[in-house]
Design an enzyme around this catalytic site. Structure first.
Site, PDB file in Angstrom:
ATOM      1  N   SER A  57       0.829  -1.193   0.000  1.00 52.44           N
ATOM      2  CA  SER A  57       0.000   0.000   0.000  1.00 52.44           C
ATOM      3  C   SER A  57       0.869   1.252   0.000  1.00 52.44           C
ATOM      4  O   SER A  57       2.073   1.193  -0.292  1.00 52.44           O
ATOM      5  CB  SER A  57      -0.918  -0.030   1.221  1.00 52.44           C
ATOM      6  OG  SER A  57      -1.895   0.988   1.136  1.00 52.44           O
ATOM      7  N   GLY A  59       1.972   3.195   2.444  1.00 53.72           N
ATOM      8  CA  GLY A  59       3.056   3.246   3.421  1.00 53.72           C
ATOM      9  C   GLY A  59       4.301   2.534   2.938  1.00 53.72           C
ATOM     10  O   GLY A  59       5.424   3.038   3.098  1.00 53.72           O
ATOM     11  N   GLU A  60       4.114   1.363   2.335  1.00 50.13           N
ATOM     12  CA  GLU A  60       5.260   0.610   1.810  1.00 50.13           C
ATOM     13  C   GLU A  60       5.874   1.318   0.605  1.00 50.13           C
ATOM     14  O   GLU A  60       7.092   1.261   0.403  1.00 50.13           O
ATOM     15  CB  GLU A  60       4.816  -0.803   1.434  1.00 50.13           C
ATOM     16  CG  GLU A  60       4.523  -1.703   2.614  1.00 50.13           C
ATOM     17  CD  GLU A  60       3.199  -1.410   3.289  1.00 50.13           C
ATOM     18  OE1 GLU A  60       2.995  -1.862   4.422  1.00 50.13           O
ATOM     19  OE2 GLU A  60       2.345  -0.712   2.671  1.00 50.13           O
ATOM     20  N   TYR A  61       5.037   1.978  -0.183  1.00 48.50           N
ATOM     21  CA  TYR A  61       5.555   2.758  -1.310  1.00 48.50           C
ATOM     22  C   TYR A  61       6.479   3.867  -0.812  1.00 48.50           C
ATOM     23  O   TYR A  61       7.591   4.049  -1.330  1.00 48.50           O
ATOM     24  CB  TYR A  61       4.405   3.360  -2.105  1.00 48.50           C
ATOM     25  CG  TYR A  61       4.828   4.407  -3.114  1.00 48.50           C
ATOM     26  CD1 TYR A  61       5.288   4.038  -4.373  1.00 48.50           C
ATOM     27  CD2 TYR A  61       4.792   5.770  -2.797  1.00 48.50           C
ATOM     28  CE1 TYR A  61       5.691   5.001  -5.296  1.00 48.50           C
ATOM     29  CE2 TYR A  61       5.191   6.729  -3.706  1.00 48.50           C
ATOM     30  CZ  TYR A  61       5.643   6.343  -4.954  1.00 48.50           C
ATOM     31  OH  TYR A  61       6.058   7.297  -5.850  1.00 48.50           O
ATOM     32  N   GLY A  64       9.712   2.379   0.319  1.00 45.43           N
ATOM     33  CA  GLY A  64      10.613   1.922  -0.730  1.00 45.43           C
ATOM     34  C   GLY A  64      11.081   2.996  -1.681  1.00 45.43           C
ATOM     35  O   GLY A  64      12.062   2.807  -2.417  1.00 45.43           O
TER      36      GLY A  64
END
EC number: 2.4.99.12
Length: 411
Positions: A57, A59-61, A64
């Protein structure tokens, strides 16, 4: 276990389609996944050299992104495919310049995995944090494509580290290398004999540190704040707003308050404004009212919070009062701001560390909230020292991107 997983995945696919008839978010995901293969066919050709990034989602984007940016700059002739599992990531970042093609990841079936990888044919795959989809990973391994997991965070209670999770352990072993956030995660992997692991830290520290290198000025916040002390409440939910509202209503100081709710639906914004007795203005009203005279500024839009934190003297970050999960505390921390959160933060190691460092304060009641916020408002030295601890914590934990790129540059 493998057979049961595949059966359950197909059942889940059916149930999600039914549930999507009654849930807007699920409906977006179902419709988006139905278009994935046609989008890939139109955007990616057999001759393209491709790198694939996958995030659950938003947050992970964000986590990264510093790595994605480095990889993209070093591989200008490659096409970048970015996939999301959740609509909250895809819908907000579907036009991100980091990727040539942004899609939903189809559900983790053998058929989908093969078709997806046939179309994408990546040379390198980067997954972020918790994304462990066995059928995709086994197919990646079968094709001998290099895959790494970054900013991973593991806990003893996860299935990978139980006898019943032996099959899921095999999915971890498909990664050529796993970059974890802490020593505990590394030890857990070593206990199952996974050796290709590096403690690189959390890429979010690099991400938020980059915020210091850009122009964070916002004219409307400067007009509102003036030279007053400012409390910024970011990503708030009703549970946290229920603590903020009585405090603000009873505050007789000149302190200014910026509230940026996580949910900006008009009904919730209207309800929040109605409960506040102090002069309050909405972002959407700023052109028609004198915002400098207001004591409370409600941000009923998105995209400004990371910059607004640069104006904060004190921050409250939402999510940990209820069960929604703590929002990003590193964004205010990088600006040397003391932070207040709720007590539901056990899954967030950065919160525990900042609490131990006396830069963050966990509360579970109105009384505790009032006590610490009053201390931070009234005691200049306490406020400044607490915020300094947070800035130092961010500075000391930078470098995850450098570690990951050093590994990739050897490939």
């Amino acid at each position: 276990m493998k057979r049961l997983y595949n059966i359950l995945t197909h059942i889940a696919a059916f149930l999600i389609k039914i549930a999507a008839l009654f849930n807007k978010k699920l409906k977006l995901g179902v419709k988006g996944r139905a278009k994935t293969f046609s989008v890939l066919k139109s955007e990616i050709s057999d001759k393209d050299s491709v790198i694939w990034f996958h995030c659950a989602s938003l947050g992970e984007y964000e986590q990264g992104l510093p790595v994605f940016e480095e990889i993209k700059s070093l591989n200008p002739n490659h096409k970048i495919v970015l996939s999301f599992f959740s609509p909250s990531g895809f819908e907000i970042r579907k036009n991100t310049p980091i990727a040539d093609c942004v899609v939903y990841l189809p559900l983790d079936t053998k058929k989908n995995a093969k078709q997806f990888l046939d179309l994408v044919h990546p040379e390198l795959v980067i997954f972020v944090k918790y994304e462990i989809w066995p059928n995709y990973l086994f197919e990646i391994k079968r094709r001998q494509v290099k895959a790494i997991l970054i900013s991973a965070l593991f806990r003893k209670k996860q299935s990978f580290f139980k006898f019943s999770g032996k099959w899921m352990q095999k999915a971890l072993f498909t990664f050529n290398h796993i970059f974890v956030q802490n020593e505990e995660s590394k030890k857990l992997l070593e206990q199952i004999d996974y050796a290709e692991v590096t403690v690189s830290g959390d890429t979010r520290f690099d991400r938020v540190s980059n915020q210091l290198n850009i122009d964070n000025s916002l004219d409307f916040i400067e007009v509102f704040k003036q030279d007053k002390l400012c409390v910024v409440a970011g990503s708030t939910w009703p549970e946290g707003e229920n603590l903020l509202i009585p405090f603000i209503n009873n505050d007789n100081t000149n302190t200014k308050y910026v509230i940026a709710p996580h949910n900006i639906k008009s009904g919730q914004i209207s309800n929040l404004k109605t409960k506040l007795t102090k002069a309050t203005v909405l972002y959407s009203e700023k052109e028609s009212v004198e915002i400098s005279n207001a004591q409370v500024f409600i941000i009923d839009t998105i995209g400004f919070l990371s910059k607004i934190y640069s104006y904060a003297d004190i921050a409250y970050v939402g999510g940990a009062i209820g069960t929604t999960g703590l929002h990003n505390t590193l964004e205010p921390a990088v600006f040397g701001v003391p932070i207040i959160i709720g007590d539901n933060h056990e899954k967030f190691p950065e919160a525990k560390t900042m609490i131990d460092n006396n830069g963050m304060f966990s509360i579970k009641s109105q009384e505790e909230f009032n006590s610490i916020l009053n201390q931070l408002i009234q005691n200049d030295n306490f406020r400044t020292t607490s915020g300094k601890h947070n800035a130092e914590y961010i500075s000391k934990n930078r470098g995850a991107v450098t570690s990951i790129m050093a590994y990739l540059n050897k490939r």
